[in-house]
Design a protein around this motif. Structure first.
Motif, PDB file in Angstrom:
ATOM      1  N   LEU A  16     -11.666   8.405  31.049  1.00 55.76           N
ATOM      2  CA  LEU A  16     -10.697   7.374  30.684  1.00 55.76           C
ATOM      3  C   LEU A  16      -9.282   7.883  30.942  1.00 55.76           C
ATOM      4  N   LEU A  68      -8.496  11.188  28.497  1.00 55.00           N
ATOM      5  CA  LEU A  68      -9.188  11.681  27.305  1.00 55.00           C
ATOM      6  C   LEU A  68     -10.238  12.658  27.811  1.00 55.00           C
ATOM      7  N   GLU A 127      -0.318  15.298  19.601  1.00 53.43           N
ATOM      8  CA  GLU A 127      -1.683  15.385  19.054  1.00 53.43           C
ATOM      9  C   GLU A 127      -1.655  16.408  17.929  1.00 53.43           C
ATOM     10  N   THR A 167      -2.974  23.855  22.547  1.00 51.68           N
ATOM     11  CA  THR A 167      -4.257  24.492  22.297  1.00 51.68           C
ATOM     12  C   THR A 167      -4.048  25.549  21.231  1.00 51.68           C
ATOM     13  N   VAL A 178      -8.809  22.839  31.414  1.00 51.84           N
ATOM     14  CA  VAL A 178      -7.873  23.306  30.390  1.00 51.84           C
ATOM     15  C   VAL A 178      -8.067  24.802  30.130  1.00 51.84           C
ATOM     16  N   PHE A 236      -5.043   7.151  31.282  1.00 49.65           N
ATOM     17  CA  PHE A 236      -3.993   6.271  30.754  1.00 49.65           C
ATOM     18  C   PHE A 236      -2.634   6.904  31.012  1.00 49.65           C
ATOM     19  N   LYS A 237      -1.594   6.131  30.761  1.00 50.07           N
ATOM     20  CA  LYS A 237      -0.231   6.624  30.901  1.00 50.07           C
ATOM     21  C   LYS A 237       0.414   6.698  29.528  1.00 50.07           C
ATOM     22  N   LEU A 254       0.001  22.681  26.436  1.00 53.07           N
ATOM     23  CA  LEU A 254      -0.768  22.084  27.532  1.00 53.07           C
ATOM     24  C   LEU A 254       0.005  20.933  28.155  1.00 53.07           C
ATOM     25  N   PHE A 287      -2.482  10.804  32.011  1.00 50.38           N
ATOM     26  CA  PHE A 287      -3.310  11.638  31.133  1.00 50.38           C
ATOM     27  C   PHE A 287      -4.744  11.109  31.161  1.00 50.38           C
ATOM     28  N   LEU A 291      -3.735  19.001  35.618  1.00 53.41           N
ATOM     29  CA  LEU A 291      -4.801  19.995  35.627  1.00 53.41           C
ATOM     30  C   LEU A 291      -5.983  19.524  36.462  1.00 53.41           C
ATOM     31  N   MET A 319      -8.892  22.985  21.823  1.00 53.50           N
ATOM     32  CA  MET A 319      -8.060  22.409  22.882  1.00 53.50           C
ATOM     33  C   MET A 319      -7.836  20.925  22.604  1.00 53.50           C
ATOM     34  N   PRO A 320      -6.763  20.350  23.160  1.00 53.32           N
ATOM     35  CA  PRO A 320      -6.456  18.947  22.859  1.00 53.32           C
ATOM     36  C   PRO A 320      -7.495  17.975  23.409  1.00 53.32           C
ATOM     37  N   VAL A 321      -7.563  16.814  22.765  1.00 56.48           N
ATOM     38  CA  VAL A 321      -8.363  15.700  23.274  1.00 56.48           C
ATOM     39  C   VAL A 321      -7.673  15.104  24.508  1.00 56.48           C
ATOM     40  N   VAL A 322      -6.354  15.021  24.434  1.00 59.01           N
ATOM     41  CA  VAL A 322      -5.565  14.412  25.513  1.00 59.01           C
ATOM     42  C   VAL A 322      -5.166  15.482  26.521  1.00 59.01           C
ATOM     43  N   GLN A 323      -5.465  15.231  27.796  1.00 59.43           N
ATOM     44  CA  GLN A 323      -5.218  16.234  28.837  1.00 59.43           C
ATOM     45  C   GLN A 323      -4.328  15.660  29.931  1.00 59.43           C
ATOM     46  N   PRO A 324      -3.367  16.461  30.416  1.00 58.44           N
ATOM     47  CA  PRO A 324      -2.496  15.988  31.506  1.00 58.44           C
ATOM     48  C   PRO A 324      -3.256  15.911  32.836  1.00 58.44           C
TER      49      PRO A 324
END
Lengths: 570, 570
Positions: free
Chosen positions: A94, A106, B154, B41, A113, A96-97, B35, A104, A79, A71-76
């Motif tokens: 952490l 980290l 990513e 993912t 997810v 950020f935009k 995602l 998003f 969720l 799964m990605p490191v960066v998450q919206p």
């Protein structure tokens, strides 16, 4: 591998900014380099050990039937808003935009997810159970990153998430994962304990931690000697002894104890053991539980309150909070140092052990006075009882087998039964055999892969450096040829042994840099290679190699043959 | 693997939001799930192919002597400020602040980080050369992420960085990496080309791209038929023909061409071929290169300007910018459609091919008029010449061997000679043998690991789905038992074959879900498994299995034995 082709960056100096031994050794041995607070690059030698641990984890997860994904490191943010954790998670997450000003984070963890994906693809009970895992980069913006990779901000984690039609099947998979974890930690070659844990804010019914034992560990563990019980001390339950309380024999008597406020002071002043004292702690009550808003907790004089247990008691506010001294003074009419159960003006809960003491000493609820010869049921009501204290060394194990001793541990893994916390929040349902929508049960199972490197070093090192178990050593065996630039015999013997060990599948390294023996040995010890073969003209003359296990005090001479070396590895 | 234990999430429907076939198939086959924009993912089936590519890359990098390490995803701003790129990098570099308000970015690339580490640990020429690589998560905040993992935000990348004492040693390692890349792309089993590339803003002397050929590729490649030359069209040089220009035979004549502004219009209007026309483009001049601030570029009528080449010309401003039409009107006294070299009022550079045309048609620098029979050296000065155009299909190869044809490609790898761009900016020096501080030469070598999955699919698919080369297929062979719930013979034969292929080390999967044949075959085709064995009562009765290669039109009957199946895989 040849060290001439595999640059080491070792150092004799202890880095000033590294507090714990694993961090010092990882820097000195060139396992890692800092890139900023809590950010580390793994250099090739360190990465070898990290990857070996990763491979063991992957093999055992696969063997247990879990399915690897990534799964990605960066998450919206959406969720986390769905699950309700976007606001709940503190600054550790952490945020950020992106360039379009969307939110998003980290990923500190991936419950949201994976639940999102299962919700996308899963419709029917036929698709369950399933257990997905990944070995992936996580980021937690620790307020004070420390101890190197032990508490870094960016780290490598194995996280697994399972989904089930009912709690029973979750229980089955939890045991399956528990066995996989035992295999993983056993294969690491480290001394570990699986201990019962408090599941904390992640929620759920049951959880266990896997600890690498080490004197420097941050966690205190209660482990039964001559038994199997083991728990994080904060989660270790205590039980009533099961024996009837001794009969009252002494008369109640009020004695002056001027200025004697602590149990220790009173015990000394009156010459009674701490175990004959009952102390009272006053805490804030759960809403509606007490007219005064306060509740008293009685503990035996030698016992410590377990705040996590107290917070779970229905009469006590959660999180547990000590009462303000002014409120105690107002309600009890005395200072905190002189409280006792006789005439206690608020609801009282006694810890099991406190309720078993007869003829006890306690505060008189009157400044500068205590009572002696106090007894439950005679001088005050029989109390309601509960498990409220920290388990102590010497206590019988809660399961009745063995005696508790404390160990220190470093948490390397944690398994949880989550229940429906995330599936319900994110409205995940699947249809059961009867066509009804059911909210699946979830489990989650983590291992701090990069942290384990440091944890094993904390457990296994000496003045010379790291001492690696064979399975996760950066190299398993090092060949140190002495004077190979001058001796063709040494060079030839070393090269032959290197080639033959390689052919036999041994993870061997040869120090062909032409360094002096002392420098070669210091490097080999520092990076903790478990087996060392020294080849020099002197021993070769008698047909021998010098073998030394990293843990052994002394070297020994063995036959100068690949077979003899392999025998040492067997 | 058994499909009963390995859930597929396949779909017949083409996802509406996926434009390219690889993205559609990866979603339909359950290789990936979105995602968020540009975030994916990798589900277990897709991850198998990704990991196989990763393993090939790792093996070949190790074989080439590169050393694996692992650098953080999160990078401190200081490093980018040191190199001067913090301000230069656009919005693609995602920047954020941590809880202490310090600046960080998600690493789009790691030149700064690796140079920082080498600066920490390297002092002497004895430690060079070195080539470090990692296979790691990158993030680039693309304005418009698209085509699934082809242009995600990513993604997984292999990036390598080498350090050298001199340019010659960099050249040696560059060739070493070039050979490693050829081995990697060959092992993938895909049709690829290594092409000369423009090194763009990364800087440095030499660079090549590795392209997977596919009609849907975003890059246009110039490849010599019957030759070895290959280059990205934007980087493909052109040469003078070497033949003398034909002598002037026609007289210069001004003709009315009312409203005929484009080469195509004029060519038709005057009935002359495009190759007999010379067109003039006016661009902004480099500082001090032209009193008017403008420079003219002469191209043959059928040729296209290569802006990258133009920008590198010393007379032309970089980046290349077309002159404003008003400025052209003011300086030339006519509209853009009627420009020509005869009487051109600004410095003029002719492309080699334009300078070879005799008796040409061109604009008359007078509205609604052109000249015919114009000749260099007679009607205007002999021009200075340069390589300024896009190479065309049918051109001779720049190296003189073969004829250029266009192909479309998807960039999967890129190797660069960086020179001292980063080492100098970050003040990295090491001491040479003479004890003098030298700024090391650097190379960098990237492979878009996750992108390659999509690139191979773009090259290799049909109406039924993906078609994987054996080496990177999620599974190499699938066993489809027909009616195994009813036929003990089918079930037994399938299970035996499955076990024996597993024992032989074949990456085999069995479809034991009990699905109908059509559904089984559709799934096997969609996920592109290269070999399929069907076992049914009918063929078993004659002692046969049905074998079909994914690429083959028809199935064939083979002996119902593991040996016969293995022979098909040989």
């Amino acid at each position: 591998m040849r060290l001439s082709q595999f640059p080491l960056a070792t150092s004799k100096e202890t880095p000033a900014d590294a507090q714990v031994i694993s961090h010092q050794l990882m820097l000195r041995a060139g396992f890692i380099r800092s890139l900023g607070s809590g950010l580390y690059t793994w250099l090739p030698i360190g990465l070898r050990t990290l990857r070996k641990i990763e491979a063991i984890v992957r093999e055992e997860m696969n063997r247990a039937g879990a399915l690897e994904l990534s799964m990605p490191v960066v998450q919206p943010a959406e969720l986390w808003q769905d699950s309700g954790r976007w606001e709940v998670m503190g600054a550790e997450m952490l945020r950020f935009k992106d360039r379009h000003q969307n939110d998003f984070c980290l990923g500190p963890t991936h419950e949201e997810v994976i639940t999102h994906h299962v919700k996308q693809d899963f419709r029917s009970y036929r698709q369950l159970p399933v257990n997905y895992y990944q070995i992936q980069t996580k980021f937690r913006d620790e307020r004070r990153p420390r101890f190197g990779v032990m508490r870094a901000r960016e780290f490598l984690m194995k996280d697994a998430y399972s989904f089930h039609m009912d709690a029973e099947d979750l229980g089955r998979e939890y045991q399956n994962m528990r066995q996989a974890y035992i295999r993983i930690f056993t294969r690491l070659g480290a001394d570990f304990r699986a201990v019962k844990a408090d599941s904390g804010n992640i929620g759920g019914a049951m959880s266990e931690e896997f600890h690498i034992l080490a004197g420097s560990g941050e966690d205190l563990l209660a482990v039964a000697e001559n038994g199997t019980y083991a728990a994080n001390v904060e989660a270790a339950e205590t039980r009533p002894s099961g024996k009837p309380r001794a009969a009252a024999t002494a008369a109640l008597s009020k004695v002056a104890t001027p200025g004697q406020k602590t149990c220790e002071q009173v015990s000394k002043f009156l010459n009674v053991p701490l175990t004959g004292k009952v102390k009272l702690l006053v805490v804030k009550a759960a809403e509606g539980a007490s007219a005064s808003g306060l509740v008293a907790i009685a503990l035996r004089g030698d016992h410590q309150l377990n705040e996590i247990k107290a917070a779970k008691h229905p009469l006590i506010a959660s999180p547990m909070t000590l009462a303000d001294p002014q409120d105690v003074q107002r309600v009890f009419g005395c200072e905190v140092g002189y409280l006792g159960p006789v005439g206690c003006p608020v609801p009282l809960i006694a810890d099991y052990a406190a309720a078993e003491v007869a003829d006890f000493v306690c505060g008189a609820n009157d400044n500068d006075h205590h009572l002696t010869g106090a007894n439950w049921g005679r001088d005050c009501a029989e109390p309601q009882t509960a498990d409220l204290r920290v388990i102590a060394e010497g206590d019988p194990s809660p399961d009745g087998v063995g005696t508790i001793r404390y160990y220190r541990g470093i948490e390397g893994g944690h398994i949880f039964q989550l229940g429906t916390k995330y599936s319900a929040a994110m409205k995940l349902t699947v249809l059961n055999e009867g066509g009804q929508a059911v909210t699946p049960q979830m489990g989650c199972y983590g291992i701090g892969v990069s942290r384990l490197v440091a944890a094993v070093i904390e457990q296994s090192h000496d003045a010379g450096g790291m001492i690696w178990p064979d399975a996760i050593a950066p190299f398993r065996l090092i060949i140190c040829p002495i004077g190979s630039d001058k001796s063709a015999a040494v060079k030839s013997a070393a090269d032959t042994l290197y080639r033959e060990l390689q052919a036999a599948g041994v993870d061997v390294v040869i120090d062909d840099r032409g360094n002096r023996p002392g420098s070669m040995f210091a490097d080999a010890d520092l990076i903790g290679i478990p087996h060392r073969i020294v080849i020099g003209d002197k021993s070769l003359a008698t047909g021998q190699f010098e073998y030394k296990a990293r843990r052994a005090e002394k070297a020994e001479l063995i036959d100068a043959s690949t077979a003899a070396v392999l025998a040492k590895l067997a």
